[in-house]
Every structure is written in C-alpha cells, then in structure tokens.
Design an enzyme around this catalytic site. Structure first.
Site, short mmCIF file in Angstrom:
data_model
loop_
_atom_site.label_atom_id
_atom_site.label_comp_id
_atom_site.label_asym_id
_atom_site.label_seq_id
_atom_site.Cartn_x
_atom_site.Cartn_y
_atom_site.Cartn_z
CE LYS A 1 -0.87 -10.14 -3.16
NZ LYS A 1 -2.33 -10.13 -3.22
CG HIS B 1 -1.86 -1.09 1.37
ND1 HIS B 1 -1.95 -1.87 2.50
CD2 HIS B 1 -2.79 -1.58 0.51
CE1 HIS B 1 -2.90 -2.78 2.34
NE2 HIS B 1 -3.42 -2.63 1.14
P1 AMP Z 1 -6.15 -4.32 -0.63
O1 AMP Z 1 -6.07 -3.51 0.64
O2 AMP Z 1 -5.65 -5.71 -0.48
O3 AMP Z 1 -7.53 -4.24 -1.25
O4 AMP Z 1 -5.17 -3.63 -1.67
C1 AMP Z 1 -5.27 -2.27 -1.97
C2 AMP Z 1 -4.37 -1.96 -3.14
O5 AMP Z 1 -3.02 -2.28 -2.81
C3 AMP Z 1 -4.70 -2.77 -4.40
O6 AMP Z 1 -4.54 -1.95 -5.55
C4 AMP Z 1 -3.65 -3.86 -4.38
O7 AMP Z 1 -3.35 -4.38 -5.65
C5 AMP Z 1 -2.46 -3.11 -3.81
N1 AMP Z 1 -1.48 -4.04 -3.24
C6 AMP Z 1 -1.73 -5.04 -2.36
N2 AMP Z 1 -0.59 -5.73 -2.09
C7 AMP Z 1 0.39 -5.16 -2.84
C8 AMP Z 1 1.80 -5.41 -3.02
N3 AMP Z 1 2.41 -6.39 -2.36
N4 AMP Z 1 2.48 -4.62 -3.87
C9 AMP Z 1 1.86 -3.62 -4.55
N5 AMP Z 1 0.54 -3.33 -4.41
C10 AMP Z 1 -0.19 -4.08 -3.58
#
Ligand code: AMP
Length: 271
Positions: A146, A33
């Site tokens: 990811k 994030h």
């Molecule tokens: P989430 O909180 O899991 O819904 O993720 C929020 C955003 O963070 C989404 O756009 C995900 O693709 C991105 N994200 C989650 N994990 C990673 C990571 N390891 N590297 C880059 N972006 C990420």
C-alpha cells in the site's frame, strides 16, 4: 507476547534468536498490519512488531500530534492473534539514543510522488528503518505494498548495507475497496463513502487505461473530474513503473499511484 519497553530488554529478549521477522508499524493496528504479522509468523521463527510513531518522518507537526494513537487496544488485538512473540514499544531515546545525525538524502530521480510533496518524509523513514534494523537485526522485514514507494526506497537503501530482506506484502482492503489505514480513523461516514467511491473508480480506471493512448492527459482530466464530483483534493494521480517509479505509458508492470485529501485527511494508495 512479551512487551518490550526499552533497549536493554530488547537485546536480552532477542539474543537467543536469529530467524526474526520484523513488522514495523506506527500503531492503530488494523487488518493490513495483521496480514504482515501472519506472513512473518508463517515465514520466521520469531515475530516482533514495533509500534513507534516516528516524529522525524512527519513534515507537519500538527499531523504528528493528530496521528491516531490506540496503544491499549493495539496490545489487546496483537495478543489475541497469538502470532506476535515480541511487541517493541520504544521511547524516542531508545531509537535515537546514539545521537548520530543522519545524512540520508533522497536523490533527485527519486523525488517523485510523496517524496516530492512531503519534504523530508522519506529521509525520516529511512533513518528510522535503519535504526530499527540495527536494533532488532531481523532476518526479514515485512512491508505493505500500500505504501509502495516506502517499500521501494527502504528496499533500495537497505539492500546493499544489511543482510536483511524486505518482503513486500499485498494491500488489504475492506469490502468497499478502501485500503485499511490508520488514517481512516479520521474520516467520517461521508469521507469513507468518498474514499470507497474513489478506490472503486481507480480500479476501473486502471483497467480502462490499457486502451488509452494519452495516459498522462487522461489522468489530468480524471483528477479534475474526481475533485469536482467528490469535493476532494488530489495531490497526484500517476501511472508509474513498479521497477523504478518512472512515469509509464504502459499499464503492464505499472501501478496507478494516488495521494488525496478528504477533509484535510491525507490518504495514499496504488492500484
Ligand atoms: P503504518 O503503521 O501505517 O506505518 O504501516 C505499517 C506497515 O503496514 C507498512 O509496511 C504499511 O505499508 C503496512 N500497511 C498499512 N496499511 C496496509 C494495508 N491496507 N495492507 C497491507 N499493508 C498495509
């Protein structure tokens, strides 16, 4: 960093600005994030992070209930970055208040990978992303590769309807090659070791696929091998084109997509 808890405050706070970068999250903030936040901070005048665990994108109630929550810690981390101008933590009614029922449908050719295995998931994701786009009116939305399929579907869905651009950002991994994910919080040490082994192995496997003539059959064998060795369940392991997510026989222009369960924790990644 201004914390925004309702839509009145959201509209008031954002009204003076037009160059807004949105980083939508479900919280349990990690380095993945933070990399999106850095990118937004570098690119846009103002950065807004949203934390909203969207019930409509969970195809399993238990999974929704168990999704990691860490709001106080999240606030601390985000404040410390000094790169977030606004943190939007809406309630369900703030996001879904106009009550308009969504008629979003994932078309047949897109029902692959997670769209095949998590019925209704992406319909919920597209719905919430459209609502957040309408509420925030961002110039850019920053998304992680990811969750490549999520990025792909959101980009295609929003691109003809809104001026907002969707910016893909690289996957951030720890030293052991595991992609940061809020769901990693559910793994024990042994689970972390398995996820690390699988990540490293799939990075190597992708390299070796360059010389493979029968990629699909090869991947089937690899699934069985990893399932037996690590005592995990692999939902899919497929090489697909990044352009259209169709099955690919060529490593170039493709990613190796995986979804797997370690001790009932579902993880996804791509290499
Ligand atoms: P989430 O909180 O899991 O819904 O993720 C929020 C955003 O963070 C989404 O756009 C995900 O693709 C991105 N994200 C989650 N994990 C990673 C990571 N390891 N590297 C880059 N972006 C990420």
């Amino acid at each position: 960093m201004k914390i925004i808890l309702n839509n009145n405050s959201l509209f008031k706070s954002l009204r003076p600005f037009s160059d807004i970068g949105l980083v939508p999250t479900m919280g349990s903030i990690h380095r993945g994030h933070l990399s999106l936040i850095n990118r937004s901070n570098r690119t846009c005048k103002k950065t807004i992070v949203s934390i909203f665990i969207n019930p409509k994108q969970f195809n399993n109630r238990k999974d929704f209930k168990n999704y990691p929550k860490n709001i106080n810690n999240d606030i601390k981390i985000l404040k410390k970055t000094k790169k977030v101008d606004f943190l939007y933590i809406p309630k369900f009614k703030d996001v879904y208040n106009n009550n308009k029922k969504s008629n979003i449908k994932i078309i047949k050719k897109d029902k692959v990978l997670c769209a095949k295995y998590r019925g209704g998931h992406f319909e919920g994701v597209l719905d919430v992303m459209e609502r957040l786009t309408n509420l925030v009116n961002p110039k850019k939305i920053f998304m992680g590769k990811k969750d490549y399929q999520q990025y792909f579907l959101i980009k295609n869905y929003l691109k003809n309807k809104y001026k907002t651009s969707i910016i893909p950002c690289k996957t951030i991994r720890d030293k052991s090659k595991i992609a940061f994910s809020s769901r990693n919080n559910h793994l024990d040490l042994n689970g972390i070791k398995k996820a690390s082994f699988l990540s490293k192995s799939l990075i190597k496997l992708k390299r070796n696929l360059v010389n493979s003539k029968k990629i699909k059959q090869n991947l089937k064998i690899q699934i069985k091998y990893f399932e037996k060795l690590l005592k995990i369940k692999i939902e899919y392991l497929e090489l697909r084109s990044i352009k259209n997510l169709k099955i690919s026989n060529n490593v170039k222009g493709s990613r190796l997509f995986v979804a797997y369960y370690i001790d009932n924790v579902r993880l996804i990644d791509n290499f």
